[in-house]
Design a protein around this motif. Structure first.
Motif, PDB file in Angstrom:
ATOM      1  N   PHE A 155       4.812  -4.072  -1.823  1.00  0.00           N
ATOM      2  CA  PHE A 155       5.862  -4.951  -2.354  1.00  0.00           C
ATOM      3  C   PHE A 155       5.404  -5.574  -3.658  1.00  0.00           C
ATOM      4  CE2 PHE A 155       3.787  -9.020  -1.452  1.00  0.00           C
ATOM      5  CZ  PHE A 155       2.828  -8.648  -0.539  1.00  0.00           C
TER       6      PHE A 155
ATOM      7  N   SER B  37      -4.275  -3.757 -15.901  1.00  0.00           N
ATOM      8  CA  SER B  37      -3.884  -2.830 -14.837  1.00  0.00           C
ATOM      9  C   SER B  37      -3.273  -3.546 -13.651  1.00  0.00           C
ATOM     10  CB  SER B  37      -5.072  -1.996 -14.388  1.00  0.00           C
ATOM     11  OG  SER B  37      -6.093  -2.821 -13.881  1.00  0.00           O
TER      12      SER B  37
ATOM     13  N   ILE C 245     -10.150  -4.206  -2.787  1.00  0.00           N
ATOM     14  CA  ILE C 245      -9.345  -5.008  -3.714  1.00  0.00           C
ATOM     15  C   ILE C 245      -8.487  -6.009  -2.930  1.00  0.00           C
ATOM     16  CG2 ILE C 245      -8.129  -4.927  -5.912  1.00  0.00           C
ATOM     17  CD1 ILE C 245      -8.576  -2.047  -6.146  1.00  0.00           C
TER      18      ILE C 245
ATOM     19  N   ILE D 267      -7.085  -9.609  -1.863  1.00  0.00           N
ATOM     20  CA  ILE D 267      -6.836 -10.895  -2.525  1.00  0.00           C
ATOM     21  C   ILE D 267      -6.301 -11.970  -1.579  1.00  0.00           C
ATOM     22  CG2 ILE D 267      -6.510 -10.016  -4.882  1.00  0.00           C
ATOM     23  CD1 ILE D 267      -3.459 -10.524  -4.191  1.00  0.00           C
TER      24      ILE D 267
ATOM     25  N   LYS E 177      -4.348  -8.829   2.396  1.00  0.00           N
ATOM     26  CA  LYS E 177      -3.443  -8.414   1.324  1.00  0.00           C
ATOM     27  C   LYS E 177      -4.257  -7.693   0.258  1.00  0.00           C
ATOM     28  CE  LYS E 177      -0.178 -10.528  -1.946  1.00  0.00           C
ATOM     29  NZ  LYS E 177       0.272 -11.876  -2.376  1.00  0.00           N
ATOM     30  N   ARG E 178      -3.821  -6.491  -0.061  1.00  0.00           N
ATOM     31  CA  ARG E 178      -4.529  -5.675  -1.061  1.00  0.00           C
ATOM     32  C   ARG E 178      -3.735  -5.632  -2.349  1.00  0.00           C
ATOM     33  NH1 ARG E 178      -4.970  -0.192  -0.289  1.00  0.00           N
ATOM     34  NH2 ARG E 178      -6.498  -0.392  -1.939  1.00  0.00           N
ATOM     35  N   GLU E 179      -4.473  -5.621  -3.458  1.00  0.00           N
ATOM     36  CA  GLU E 179      -3.817  -5.466  -4.742  1.00  0.00           C
ATOM     37  C   GLU E 179      -3.681  -3.983  -5.042  1.00  0.00           C
ATOM     38  OE1 GLU E 179      -5.279  -8.110  -8.027  1.00  0.00           O
ATOM     39  OE2 GLU E 179      -5.586  -6.176  -8.983  1.00  0.00           O
ATOM     40  N   LEU E 180      -2.476  -3.563  -5.420  1.00  0.00           N
ATOM     41  CA  LEU E 180      -2.281  -2.191  -5.896  1.00  0.00           C
ATOM     42  C   LEU E 180      -2.072  -2.281  -7.411  1.00  0.00           C
ATOM     43  CD1 LEU E 180       0.241  -1.017  -3.140  1.00  0.00           C
ATOM     44  CD2 LEU E 180      -2.240  -0.950  -3.062  1.00  0.00           C
ATOM     45  N   GLU E 181      -1.754  -1.169  -8.054  1.00  0.00           N
ATOM     46  CA  GLU E 181      -1.592  -1.211  -9.511  1.00  0.00           C
ATOM     47  C   GLU E 181      -0.302  -1.925  -9.924  1.00  0.00           C
ATOM     48  OE1 GLU E 181      -2.548   2.364  -8.672  1.00  0.00           O
ATOM     49  OE2 GLU E 181      -4.249   2.717  -9.995  1.00  0.00           O
ATOM     50  N   SER E 182      -0.315  -2.430 -11.160  1.00  0.00           N
ATOM     51  CA  SER E 182       0.879  -2.941 -11.848  1.00  0.00           C
ATOM     52  C   SER E 182       1.709  -3.945 -11.061  1.00  0.00           C
ATOM     53  CB  SER E 182       1.808  -1.801 -12.261  1.00  0.00           C
ATOM     54  OG  SER E 182       1.090  -0.704 -12.682  1.00  0.00           O
ATOM     55  N   GLY E 183       1.043  -4.896 -10.434  1.00  0.00           N
ATOM     56  CA  GLY E 183       1.792  -5.967  -9.788  1.00  0.00           C
ATOM     57  C   GLY E 183       2.319  -5.647  -8.392  1.00  0.00           C
ATOM     58  N   TRP E 184       1.871  -4.553  -7.800  1.00  0.00           N
ATOM     59  CA  TRP E 184       2.252  -4.236  -6.420  1.00  0.00           C
ATOM     60  C   TRP E 184       1.160  -4.695  -5.453  1.00  0.00           C
ATOM     61  CZ3 TRP E 184       6.770  -1.832  -4.604  1.00  0.00           C
ATOM     62  CH2 TRP E 184       7.657  -1.435  -5.606  1.00  0.00           C
ATOM     63  N   TYR E 185       1.578  -5.028  -4.244  1.00  0.00           N
ATOM     64  CA  TYR E 185       0.645  -5.482  -3.208  1.00  0.00           C
ATOM     65  C   TYR E 185       0.992  -4.822  -1.892  1.00  0.00           C
ATOM     66  CZ  TYR E 185      -0.219  -9.114  -6.655  1.00  0.00           C
ATOM     67  OH  TYR E 185      -0.528  -9.774  -7.808  1.00  0.00           O
ATOM     68  N   GLN E 186       0.073  -4.948  -0.943  1.00  0.00           N
ATOM     69  CA  GLN E 186       0.314  -4.361   0.366  1.00  0.00           C
ATOM     70  C   GLN E 186      -0.513  -5.102   1.410  1.00  0.00           C
ATOM     71  OE1 GLN E 186      -1.222  -0.316   0.774  1.00  0.00           O
ATOM     72  NE2 GLN E 186       0.581   0.204   1.975  1.00  0.00           N
TER      73      GLN E 186
END
Ligand SMILES: Cc1cc2nc3c(=O)[nH]c(=O)nc-3n(C[C@H](O)[C@H](O)[C@H](O)COP(=O)(O)OP(=O)(O)OC[C@H]3O[C@@H](n4cnc5c(N)ncnc54)[C@H](O)[C@@H]3O)c2cc1C
Ligand SMILES: Nc1ncnc2c1ncn2[C@@H]1O[C@H](COP(=O)(O)O)[C@@H](O)[C@H]1O
Lengths: 296, 256
Positions: free
Chosen positions: A164, A226, B143, B145, B157-166
């Motif tokens: 999300f 990034s 990663i 956060i 909660k993990r940070e993915l690229e370009s403002g996405w999280y999971q």
């Protein structure tokens, strides 16, 4: 004897990312130089996904299939790729350096008693021996055949939820024509007003590298890079920013880049049009003054 | 909850780096050192989890004697005790070999949680934590956060690229690699510094490394070749550079 190059390609619901195509290009080039076959592997629960690489010039595309691969987990991917690597026995496994790959590749390598040569941007071959270093290959790829390979996936311990995005950022820097960005070189929150003066003189938005937002000196929606925003303004002024790759990817497409840094070897200078090697606390006040003068 | 947090000492980020004579690493003699950035955040998160859920925070560092300053600082901030794997030279230590030594140093501790930084600021392998998890048989997440350890399972909660999280859920024990900015880092108090003097620092020798050839080896380090023709202004004089820059911004870049 291990032989050939296999390239791990990353996709989300069948859509491959750009970094994967760069990895394919790198693999192709390496394969051509070494005279080794080049295959791509696609991990998925759905055999059709691998068809997405059918038009790229590859010796083969291997669809690594298991129902547990419908969503990414490090356990699932490491198990699946371990089977694939053991079966295909390649000399090299190439991967795009994405956040997803960072998450499982070291685990996979560890199962072979190895580690990853991470963040690699160049490979050069000398008499059959490959030296990997830091620069990017570019090129376009095609593939012909699609093979399928069901694999075993053991227990998957982590349960991912749907990715999300946080609520829309309050400031959209992608529209800004001029950006003044500060990095750790700004030293303290109180000094930000100095950068603000320059921003005001240039009619610019203020932005920052990650450490500034981590420290809470500026809100996270002003972070470039990034994991922050990607911008392409007419002018990007980087004050006290070293130029780590995770920052550069967010601003390298700015039309004009200015860097002020006291370290002449700072990588930010590699992409700067104008550079001043010096102390930003000396440079910025004069710059503000001069701009005001020229503006009249 | 017993938490082990891995912290590495690295060259100070403000240091002007120079390449050593053999071009195998940087010149270390005149450098000052500090804790790796994301490791500081891993410690902070560990301390917060302990404050919330009770337990113990154990710091583990591998490095020369000078790395003791990282340990002492962590103890002053609130860590309970430390394990120092004394190893003078980390050069030519691959991430796999390093993770193996660290795994042996902490295996007996039976932690509920192992925390590392997401990558070292010097080698930048971004692998030690993940390999360590594999060697210890633990599930991991990178990663990270945000950590919620209140339930039976861990939720991170993990940070993915370009403002996405999971969000990820997984059983304990587990290993997390922590991203900087997860929380604001506390300073050591005078009381903390005093208390740290009584805390245990266990020195251990590194487990024997594999006789097998390492899977990667650095042959040469060098400054990257510049690809862009940067116009350097001022020639060392900051004020002159600033004046020239203002002029260029008007006449060449035409931003005003
Ligand atoms: C997975 C991941 C995601 C990341 N995402 C991002 C991201 O989205 N955005 C981002 O920016 N970073 C990101 N990072 C962090 C990135 O790797 C760098 O750590 C960060 O960009 C460094 O910020 P900096 O340049 O401000 O600090 P530093 O690297 O510490 O550089 C400070 C610079 O200031 C200079 N300086 C110091 N004092 C002065 C002075 N008085 N005058 C002039 N110059 C001075 C120094 O010479 C130095 O070059 C990410 C890292 C990882 C691993
Ligand atoms: N010598 C070391 N001592 C303690 N922790 C380490 C050491 N090397 C790496 N680590 C941990 O592993 C993380 C990732 O390091 P790296 O794989 O080198 O990028 C770091 O942020 C540390 O938490």
């Amino acid at each position: 004897m291990p032989n050939g190059i296999i390239i791990f390609t990353e996709h989300r619901d069948g859509a491959f990312n750009k970094a994967s195509f760069e990895a394919v290009a790198a693999g192709q080039q390496l394969g051509a130089t070494l005279g080794q076959p080049v295959s791509a592997v696609v991990l998925s629960a759905d055999a059709n996904v691998a068809q997405g690489l059918a038009d790229y010039k590859l010796d083969r595309v291997v669809s690594v299939e298991n129902a547990k691969l419908s969503e990414y987990t490090p356990d699932g991917y490491a198990d699946a790729l371990e089977s694939a690597v053991r079966a295909l026995d390649p000399a090299y496994v190439l991967m795009p350096h994405t956040y997803l790959v960072r998450d499982f590749a070291p685990k996979l390598a560890a199962r072979f008693g190895k580690d990853v040569i991470s963040d690699c941007v160049r490979a050069s071959v000398d008499g059959g021996a490959v030296t990997f270093s830091r620069r990017i290959f570019l090129g376009k790829i095609d593939a012909d055949v699609v093979e399928s390979m069901p694999v075993e996936v053991g227990e998957v311990r982590m349960k991912p939820e749907a990715p999300f995005q946080e609520v829309k950022a309050a400031v959209d820097l992608s529209k800004a024509e001029v950006i003044v960005a500060i990095g750790r070189g700004i030293k303290g929150q109180d000094n930000i007003q100095l950068a603000q003066q320059l921003a005001d003189a240039l009619g610019a938005e203020l932005a920052a590298s990650r450490p500034i937002c981590d420290a809470g000196w500026l809100p996270i929606d002003r972070q470039i890079g990034s994991s922050g925003q990607t911008v392409a303004p007419k002018l990007y002024v980087a004050l006290g920013i070293s130029g780590a790759i995770q920052h550069l990817v967010g601003m390298k497409n700015a039309r004009t880049i200015v860097a002020v840094n006291k370290d002449p070897e700072a990588p930010i200078f590699d992409i700067a049009d104008y550079g001043i090697v010096g102390d930003l606390f000396e440079v910025v006040p004069t710059l503000v003054e001069e701009i005001k003068k020229l503006k009249g | 909850m017993k938490i082990i947090v891995l912290m590495k000492q690295v060259a100070n980020k403000d240091a002007i780096l120079r390449i050593n004579r053999d071009a195998t690493w940087i010149e270390e003699g005149d450098l000052s050192f500090e804790v790796n950035e994301s490791d500081g955040y891993a410690l902070e998160e560990s301390l917060r989890l302990k404050e919330k859920h009770g337990g113990e925070v154990v710091v583990c560092t591998m490095g020369a004697q000078r790395a003791k300053s990282v340990i002492k600082d962590a103890l002053a901030r609130g860590a309970d005790r430390a394990i120092h794997v004394v190893k003078d030279d980390l050069l030519n230590l691959t991430p796999y070999a390093g993770a193996k030594i660290l795994a042996e140093a902490i295996r007996g501790e039976q932690p509920d949680l192992v925390m590392t930084g997401l990558q070292s600021d010097d080698n930048g392998f971004a692998q030690t934590g993940v390999i360590l998890a594999e060697l210890l048989g633990l599930p991991h997440a990178t990663i990270v956060i945000e950590v919620d350890a209140s339930g039976e399972q861990l939720r991170v909660k993990r940070e993915l690229e370009s403002g996405w999280y999971q969000w990820y859920t997984m059983p304990k024990p587990a290993l997390l690699t922590i991203q900087s900015g997860i929380s604001q880092i506390r300073y050591a108090t005078l009381k903390g510094i005093m208390a740290a003097k009584k805390k245990e620092i266990k020195e251990v020798a590194p487990a024997a490394t594999d006789p097998a050839a390492p899977s990667q080896r650095v042959t040469k380090v060098y400054f990257p070749q510049k690809t862009k023709q940067t116009q350097f202004l001022g020639d060392g004089n900051a004020k002159a550079g600033a004046a020239q820059l203002a002029e260029k911004l008007r006449s060449e870049a035409r931003v005003f």
